[in-house]
Design a protein around this motif. Structure first.
Motif, PDB file in Angstrom:
ATOM      1  N   SER A  10      39.816  40.665  34.413  1.00  9.96           N
ATOM      2  CA  SER A  10      39.345  39.295  34.684  1.00  9.96           C
ATOM      3  C   SER A  10      38.880  39.252  36.291  1.00  9.96           C
ATOM      4  CB  SER A  10      40.439  38.447  34.351  1.00  9.96           C
ATOM      5  OG  SER A  10      41.382  38.219  35.131  1.00  9.96           O
ATOM      6  N   THR A  11      37.900  38.792  36.600  1.00  7.15           N
ATOM      7  CA  THR A  11      37.550  38.823  37.991  1.00  7.15           C
ATOM      8  C   THR A  11      36.755  37.588  38.375  1.00  7.15           C
ATOM      9  OG1 THR A  11      35.566  39.797  37.227  1.00  7.15           O
ATOM     10  CG2 THR A  11      37.377  41.297  38.714  1.00  7.15           C
ATOM     11  N   ILE A  12      36.963  37.195  39.648  1.00  5.72           N
ATOM     12  CA  ILE A  12      36.440  36.002  40.125  1.00  5.72           C
ATOM     13  C   ILE A  12      34.837  36.307  40.813  1.00  5.72           C
ATOM     14  CG2 ILE A  12      36.344  33.890  41.644  1.00  5.72           C
ATOM     15  CD1 ILE A  12      39.142  33.464  41.053  1.00  5.72           C
ATOM     16  N   LEU A  22      34.961  32.364  36.819  1.00  8.35           N
ATOM     17  CA  LEU A  22      35.817  33.449  36.381  1.00  8.35           C
ATOM     18  C   LEU A  22      35.253  34.398  35.101  1.00  8.35           C
ATOM     19  CD1 LEU A  22      38.592  34.710  36.065  1.00  8.35           C
ATOM     20  CD2 LEU A  22      39.290  32.950  34.996  1.00  8.35           C
ATOM     21  N   ALA A  62      36.103  37.278  32.403  1.00 10.74           N
ATOM     22  CA  ALA A  62      36.918  38.192  31.495  1.00 10.74           C
ATOM     23  C   ALA A  62      36.485  39.092  30.422  1.00 10.74           C
ATOM     24  CB  ALA A  62      38.145  37.390  31.055  1.00 10.74           C
ATOM     25  N   ILE A  93      39.458  27.713  37.446  1.00 10.71           N
ATOM     26  CA  ILE A  93      39.464  28.838  37.478  1.00 10.71           C
ATOM     27  C   ILE A  93      40.816  29.533  37.957  1.00 10.71           C
ATOM     28  CG2 ILE A  93      38.445  31.036  38.644  1.00 10.71           C
ATOM     29  CD1 ILE A  93      35.759  29.385  38.993  1.00 10.71           C
ATOM     30  N   THR A  94      41.470  29.178  38.942  1.00  8.81           N
ATOM     31  CA  THR A  94      42.558  29.781  39.359  1.00  8.81           C
ATOM     32  C   THR A  94      43.829  29.558  38.327  1.00  8.81           C
ATOM     33  OG1 THR A  94      42.680  27.952  40.829  1.00  8.81           O
ATOM     34  CG2 THR A  94      42.928  29.955  41.814  1.00  8.81           C
ATOM     35  N   GLN A 110      43.189  32.032  35.409  1.00  9.12           N
ATOM     36  CA  GLN A 110      43.235  33.404  35.847  1.00  9.12           C
ATOM     37  C   GLN A 110      44.885  33.709  35.799  1.00  9.12           C
ATOM     38  OE1 GLN A 110      41.943  34.949  39.437  1.00  9.12           O
ATOM     39  NE2 GLN A 110      41.556  36.783  38.460  1.00  9.12           N
ATOM     40  N   LYS A 111      45.724  32.842  36.322  1.00  8.04           N
ATOM     41  CA  LYS A 111      47.163  33.303  36.328  1.00  8.04           C
ATOM     42  C   LYS A 111      47.759  33.162  35.035  1.00  8.04           C
ATOM     43  CE  LYS A 111      48.537  30.730  40.597  1.00  8.04           C
ATOM     44  NZ  LYS A 111      48.472  29.072  40.991  1.00  8.04           N
TER      45      LYS A 111
END
Length: 703
Positions: free
Chosen positions: A74-76, A85, A87, A104-105, A108-109
């Motif tokens: 996964s990348t922003i 985001l 993935a 998003i943050t 992602q976590k």
């Protein structure tokens, strides 16, 4: 355990996961007070997570899909506003891209590369590759990899509830807590077993389970069909029971013979041939009045189908058998018209007819009352003045109510008390009622439909014109007046503001005066603010032809008969409902001349209004118009049915479920023909259900 102390009667806050705060919200927002209310809060739709598909099965037609796979990475990507985001998930058949634009943050976590996930969402294609935005994800280890074994329900919710984390899906969690606690005895069967077998329907308990958590779309459809049928069937049984009680136990006067007055009138006085529909209705009335049971018949005929003649012939039938009759109309002007029209036809016959309205002078009134009491007056026409205490009949045998929705149930009941044996009742309406609605709202009345126009009537031409074409419309009215005809110009009543309506009308009146200056043209004006005498006088001037144009609000919609009027202009047509437009149009086309109805609107017209105008221009058939009206507005607005309390079905719709309604009516009639007291073992559950409901519903006789 009886149904009365069933778990379903528990207050909603006792359900695990609700509590006092949410309980309060559910009561206020959705009227959910008890477990039963939650059970009857049905889902809007379902999400299908029963299957797990492969990624390469996604195609441009796929809407929602569920897949399982391993999270690759996964990348922003992007800056500031364009940040997202992305993935990737891989299964044995391919790769699916997942995208998030919000939270998003946090998302992602929670994403763990290398772990297996079950993913559900709406698919789209981007640069030819499948992708899913904001999917729902669960770790595969915590769920069975085969997908869920039921469809997941989404319920109607409100903004306030969503704020309290009770959205359409979270309500489903509550239902899933409730259902396992509900046993079959809490939802006892209320339809006869043979009927369920014949119609291949699930049990009531099964239907409640499957409407919430069905295994398949087919199970859901079967549950909905069963519960809709139950609602309509029980409504039909109740109406049929009232009708049956009446046919069985009510006494009515007997009109045993068709005598000399009727025969003479029919053969020598009647100015025209009756239509097939009129003959059919008369025959039905003949049979009803000869049985010794009280007649309760609703005759609905389109504008101009000749209901008045049927009424008169029925009154003559009563007179032949030595009984008096009364005809009630909703307004003075209508009563006078009926009276003038009928006395003109009766002038050489040995019967006496009188008029009784609020404005009848005291001396004349005394004479009429005396004549009704001693039987020397056989027929009386009037407004509801006819049912006042002071009016006593020697032997009232027939009561005819014109334009039924203007008379309340209580007013009709007063008529019953005018005779020891209740008179036969004939209810007439010119508002065609769609068949489905008549079956539910007037199911306790026998009803006849008159759907033919008398010979010599020409269909009315209806056209739509807008503000830019006003001058042309006025020129057209001039040419008609030059031929010796008259015209109506109608303005809408704006319900919120009498003042606005009045100003619109005054403005319109001035405008009409500028097109049609006196003394060449004379104009009558009628509106709600005038005193009754002035209104009456202005109407009369138009009726007698002293004025060429009648400018009016909608007060003239019912029954005013001016055969010489050939043009009806309706201003701001977009503000009128369909049945009202049809009623207004029926004021013209009453003579042998060609008539026109012109629908005037502003430049901008809403989609709904355009639809109404289109159907008005396309057909003169009141029944088609009524069906369309029901589709556009729903049943609640159709006059006279609001108070019937029959139409607040939870699931069934009179518009979309015509076929189920027809079948419910058919089976209800069959059941009561075979077992009128519902005493057979098969019918007992239904009987006890009706008795249990009886106390709780405000269900009373309609008529």
């Amino acid at each position: 355990m009886s149904a009365s102390n069933s778990i379903l009667d528990s207050p909603i806050e006792y359900l695990k996961g609700v509590g006092p705060l949410k309980g309060d919200m559910l009561r206020k927002e959705l009227n959910i007070f008890t477990f039963r209310d939650l059970l009857e809060h049905f889902p809007l739709r379902h999400i299908d997570k029963t299957q797990v598909n492969l990624i390469n099965e996604i195609n441009p037609e796929t809407e929602f899909i569920q897949v399982a796979g391993t999270l690759v990475d996964s990348t922003i990507i992007g800056e500031k506003r364009g940040k997202r985001l992305v993935a990737r998930i891989r299964d044995k058949s391919g790769i699916l891209e997942l995208t998030w634009f919000q939270g998003i943050t946090w998302v992602q976590k929670s994403l763990l590369p290398g772990k297996d996930y079950l993913i559900y969402g709406r698919c789209g294609f981007f640069n030819g590759r499948p992708q899913m935005t904001h999917p729902e994800m669960e770790l595969l280890a915590s769920v069975k990899s085969a997908g869920k074994n039921f469809l997941e329900p989404i319920y109607p919710s409100t903004e306030k509830l969503k704020a309290r984390s009770l959205n359409g899906r979270q309500l489903g969690t509550l239902t899933s807590v409730l259902l396992p606690q509900v046993a079959e005895r809490d939802i006892p069967e209320n339809l006869p077993a043979p009927l369920l077998q014949q119609l291949k329907m699930p049990s009531r308990y099964r239907a409640y389970c499957d409407i919430h958590f069905p295994k398949s779309p087919q199970d859901y459809q079967a549950a909905v069909r069963r519960l809709k049928f139950e609602e309509l069937f029980i409504a039909q049984i109740r109406l049929a029971l009232i009708k049956l009680q009446r046919h069985r136990y009510s006494r009515g006067v007997v009109f045993e013979k068709v005598g000399d007055i009727f025969t003479h009138f029919y053969n020598h006085v009647l100015p025209f041939q009756l239509t097939g529909a009129q003959k059919r209705v008369l025959k039905e009335i003949r049979q009803d009045t000869a049985r010794g049971k009280q007649m309760n018949r609703l005759v609905q005929g389109d504008v101009g189908s000749g209901k008045t003649i049927v009424a008169l012939l029925t009154m003559l039938l009563a007179a032949d058998n030595g009984y008096q009759s009364c005809l009630m109309a909703p307004t003075e002007i209508l009563s006078q018209q009926h009276y003038q029209g009928l006395t003109a036809l009766l002038k050489d016959l040995p019967v006496t007819m009188r008029l009784l309205t609020g404005s009848t002078k005291a001396a004349e009134r005394r004479k009429v009352l005396a004549g009704l009491a001693d039987g020397s007056i056989q027929m009386v026409v009037g407004t509801h003045a006819v049912i006042e205490e002071s009016v006593q009949f020697q032997n009232l045998g027939l009561a005819i109510v014109d334009e039924q929705h203007r008379f309340g149930v209580a007013q009709r009941a007063k008529l019953w008390q005018k005779a020891t044996i209740p008179p036969h009742v004939l209810v007439m309406t010119a508002t065609p009622i769609p068949r489905t609605l008549a079956m539910t709202a007037y199911g306790d009345l026998d009803y006849s439909v008159m759907d033919e126009l008398p010979p010599g009537r020409q269909p009315i031409t209806t056209v739509h014109r807008n503000e830019m074409q006003r001058a042309g419309v006025m020129d057209f009215i001039r040419t008609e007046i030059a031929k010796g005809r008259q015209a109506y110009i109608i303005y809408p009543l704006i319900e919120e503001s009498e003042k606005l309506s009045y100003e619109d009308l005054m403005q319109g009146y001035e405008q009409v005066k500028s097109f049609f200056p006196e003394p060449k043209y004379y104009i009558s004006m009628v509106h709600g603010r005038q005193p009754p005498e002035q209104k009456e006088a202005n109407m009369q001037r138009f009726v007698t032809g002293d004025t060429h144009i009648m400018v009016s609000t909608t007060v003239i919609e019912v029954g005013v008969n001016v055969p010489n009027a050939s043009v009806m202009v309706i201003e701001s047509t977009e503000k009128f409902g369909l049945s009202q437009l049809h009623q207004l149009r029926g004021r013209v086309g009453r003579g042998s001349e060609k008539s026109f109805c012109i629908l005037l609107t502003g430049e901008r017209v809403s989609k709904d209004a355009r639809e109404r105008i289109k159907i008005m221009c396309a057909t003169n058939d009141g029944f088609k118009i009524a069906e369309k009206d029901l589709e556009l507005r729903g049943p609640g607005d159709i006059e006279g049915t609001r108070q019937s309390g029959m139409l607040n079905f939870k699931l069934a719709s009179l518009i979309n479920d015509k076929a189920i309604l027809e079948s419910a009516k058919k089976y209800a009639q069959l059941l009561l023909e075979q077992d009128p007291d519902m005493t057979s073992a098969d019918n007992l559950p239904l009987k006890s259900h009706l008795l249990a409901k009886e106390g709780k519903t405000s269900w009373s006789k309609i008529s």
